[in-house]
Scaffold this motif. Structure first.
Motif, PDB file in Angstrom:
ATOM      1  N   UNK A 261       0.818  -1.214   0.000  1.00  0.00           N
ATOM      2  CA  UNK A 261       0.000   0.000   0.000  1.00  0.00           C
ATOM      3  C   UNK A 261       0.859   1.274   0.000  1.00  0.00           C
ATOM      4  N   UNK A 262       0.465   2.227  -0.824  1.00  0.00           N
ATOM      5  CA  UNK A 262       1.158   3.507  -0.936  1.00  0.00           C
ATOM      6  C   UNK A 262       0.299   4.580  -0.276  1.00  0.00           C
ATOM      7  N   UNK A 263       0.961   5.470   0.474  1.00  0.00           N
ATOM      8  CA  UNK A 263       0.291   6.441   1.349  1.00  0.00           C
ATOM      9  C   UNK A 263       0.876   7.822   1.091  1.00  0.00           C
ATOM     10  N   UNK A 264       0.037   8.849   1.127  1.00  0.00           N
ATOM     11  CA  UNK A 264       0.511  10.235   1.134  1.00  0.00           C
ATOM     12  C   UNK A 264      -0.598  11.146   1.634  1.00  0.00           C
ATOM     13  N   UNK A 265      -0.259  12.442   1.852  1.00  0.00           N
ATOM     14  CA  UNK A 265      -1.306  13.413   2.122  1.00  0.00           C
ATOM     15  C   UNK A 265      -1.116  14.381   3.262  1.00  0.00           C
ATOM     16  N   UNK A 266      -0.074  14.249   4.086  1.00  0.00           N
ATOM     17  CA  UNK A 266       0.010  15.092   5.276  1.00  0.00           C
ATOM     18  C   UNK A 266       0.189  16.576   4.963  1.00  0.00           C
ATOM     19  N   UNK A 267       0.750  16.887   3.798  1.00  0.00           N
ATOM     20  CA  UNK A 267       1.024  18.286   3.464  1.00  0.00           C
ATOM     21  C   UNK A 267      -0.114  18.939   2.700  1.00  0.00           C
ATOM     22  N   UNK A 268      -1.118  18.179   2.295  1.00  0.00           N
ATOM     23  CA  UNK A 268      -2.117  18.675   1.348  1.00  0.00           C
ATOM     24  C   UNK A 268      -3.170  19.517   2.078  1.00  0.00           C
ATOM     25  N   UNK A 269      -3.501  20.637   1.468  1.00  0.00           N
ATOM     26  CA  UNK A 269      -4.486  21.568   2.007  1.00  0.00           C
ATOM     27  C   UNK A 269      -5.790  21.475   1.209  1.00  0.00           C
ATOM     28  N   UNK A 270      -6.883  21.253   1.895  1.00  0.00           N
ATOM     29  CA  UNK A 270      -8.251  21.231   1.376  1.00  0.00           C
ATOM     30  C   UNK A 270      -8.594  19.967   0.587  1.00  0.00           C
ATOM     31  N   UNK A 271      -9.879  19.640   0.608  1.00  0.00           N
ATOM     32  CA  UNK A 271     -10.419  18.471  -0.091  1.00  0.00           C
ATOM     33  C   UNK A 271     -10.160  18.548  -1.590  1.00  0.00           C
ATOM     34  N   UNK A 272     -10.153  19.763  -2.137  1.00  0.00           N
ATOM     35  CA  UNK A 272      -9.993  19.943  -3.573  1.00  0.00           C
ATOM     36  C   UNK A 272      -8.684  19.338  -4.074  1.00  0.00           C
ATOM     37  N   UNK A 273      -7.658  19.387  -3.228  1.00  0.00           N
ATOM     38  CA  UNK A 273      -6.339  18.891  -3.623  1.00  0.00           C
ATOM     39  C   UNK A 273      -6.158  17.402  -3.359  1.00  0.00           C
ATOM     40  N   UNK A 274      -7.194  16.761  -2.790  1.00  0.00           N
ATOM     41  CA  UNK A 274      -7.244  15.300  -2.693  1.00  0.00           C
ATOM     42  C   UNK A 274      -8.085  14.688  -3.812  1.00  0.00           C
ATOM     43  N   UNK A 275      -8.806  15.521  -4.533  1.00  0.00           N
ATOM     44  CA  UNK A 275      -9.797  15.037  -5.487  1.00  0.00           C
ATOM     45  C   UNK A 275      -9.210  14.063  -6.509  1.00  0.00           C
ATOM     46  N   UNK A 276      -8.138  14.463  -7.182  1.00  0.00           N
ATOM     47  CA  UNK A 276      -7.566  13.598  -8.215  1.00  0.00           C
ATOM     48  C   UNK A 276      -6.900  12.368  -7.615  1.00  0.00           C
TER      49      UNK A 276
END
Length: 399
Positions: A261-276
């Motif tokens: 499993x590959x994981x990322x996301x701690x630096x991302x701001x707002x739901x919009x930048x998780x969308x893709x």
């Protein structure tokens, strides 16, 4: 109810947000201790907040949300959002999780990424000794996370670890080394994984915090090489901590190349930048930090969207402090079935344990924490005890 003031004081190394109202309610939020410099960034929102009703959390957030950005600059907005939910819960007389839709679990699972001792070195035997020590801690964590590669000292202490430029005394937290990893460096990392798994077996799961800084071919090769060790995830290989871009296409190629499993996301701001990331299933696990992503409501929206795409959720939180722990507990109590665990946070200094009101002496038992039932985020600061840590400039913080 109206907001009459927004204050921020650095206590220890944590910027602490305090929103004051005309009805005597106040709310608290906390910024990671790695971001002491954000106090002015918090205070520049003061004029936008004064006069607003803090219990209309979303209405207030619409005024300031667009002023945040990728880590670290989403932290100021996020801490303000936490303080608003703290007030809203206190005004309603209920824990904040009740206002986020209510709990779906009575206890919340956590993992260890922050309770650690200084490792004796970066050799396989040092890593083995370190995870053995972690296994023996009274919290009985079901999982530990270890830093390797660019998220560790081995990039400096292991000779010719990689072929890229090496940062020397960058002067700030989050400087990124990057480059192709040498064959010797690659084999050294594998030896460290093997040594840790020999100690942990299948009793305690292992995740690796890897970067960022990897080139895609190295990331694919390593993820495949460790498949037989059943790691719970590989974190932030391509982008991650303090990187202000996401690169979902490269992550998707990495994810589809391996069963790890590959994981990322701690630096991302707002739901919009998780969308893709979510909609292309570019990763298997996401790890937004409620102290960086825009707040606890933002994290819940992201978790629900990820759930609909069969992507797991494991929120980040290592340096969020004890008030940050309250925020994590409240939001994670409400998350859907894709929730694994959140990263148990620590504070900048051990004396924080004496300042925070509302936590039991041993918070984590068998890798679980109880919900906080006091109104709001469930925790407070002992003002008299905290005054000794205030600068002269912040002397009126608790008035």
């Amino acid at each position: 109810m109206k907001i009459t003031d927004l204050r921020c004081a650095v206590i220890g190394r944590h910027p602490i947000v305090r929103i004051v109202t005309d009805e005597g309610f106040y709310g608290l939020g906390e910024v990671e201790f790695t971001k002491t410099y954000l106090k002015p960034w918090v205070l520049h929102f003061r004029e936008a907040l004064i006069g607003e009703d803090p219990t209309d959390v979303e209405r207030v957030m619409l005024k300031i949300r667009q002023r945040g950005s990728s880590k670290p600059y989403g932290a100021a907005v996020s801490a303000i959002e936490h303080a608003l939910w703290d007030i809203a819960g206190k005004a309603a007389g209920v824990p904040a999780y009740k206002l986020l839709g209510g709990k779906v679990r009575d206890k919340v699972r956590v993992y260890n990424g922050s309770i650690r001792q200084k490792r004796t070195g970066d050799r396989p035997e040092d890593y083995a000794a370190d995870v053995k020590w972690m296994m023996e801690q009274p919290q009985n964590f079901f999982m530990v996370k270890q830093g390797i590669s660019f998220h560790s000292n081995m990039k400096d202490t292991f000779e010719d670890f990689h072929y890229g430029v090496t940062q020397k005394k960058a002067g700030y937290h989050g400087a990124m080394d990057q480059g192709m990893i040498s064959e010797r460096g690659f084999n050294h990392m594998l030896d460290c994984v093997i040594a840790m798994k020999e100690v942990l077996g299948d009793k305690v799961s292992l995740a690796l915090d890897c970067g960022p800084g990897w080139m895609l071919p190295d990331a694919i090769k390593f993820a495949r090489a460790v498949e037989k060790y059943n790691l719970i995830w590989l974190e932030d290989m391509l982008t991650g901590d303090y990187v202000p871009w996401v690169n979902p296409q490269a992550y998707r190629e990495l994810t589809t190349s391996t069963s790890t499993p590959i994981h990322t996301g701690e630096q991302i701001y707002l739901r919009h930048n998780f969308k893709e990331l979510i909609e292309t299933q570019a990763v298997r696990v996401i790890g937004p930090d409620p102290g960086d992503v825009g707040g606890i409501a933002e994290l819940k929206w992201i978790a629900e969207h990820a759930y609909m795409h069969s992507i797991l959720m494991a929120p980040h939180g290592t340096a969020n402090g004890l008030l940050g722990l309250g925020a994590l507990i409240n939001v994670c109590a409400t998350l859907p079935a894709n929730f694994i665990a959140f990263e148990y946070p620590t504070a900048s200094d051990p004396w924080w344990q004496d300042l925070v009101i509302g936590l039991p002496p041993q918070i984590v038992k068998d890798s679980m924490v109880d919900l906080l039932e006091a109104p709001g985020l469930g925790l407070d600061i002992d003002a008299e005890a905290a005054r000794r840590y205030l600068s002269e400039e912040d002397a009126g913080f608790f008035d």
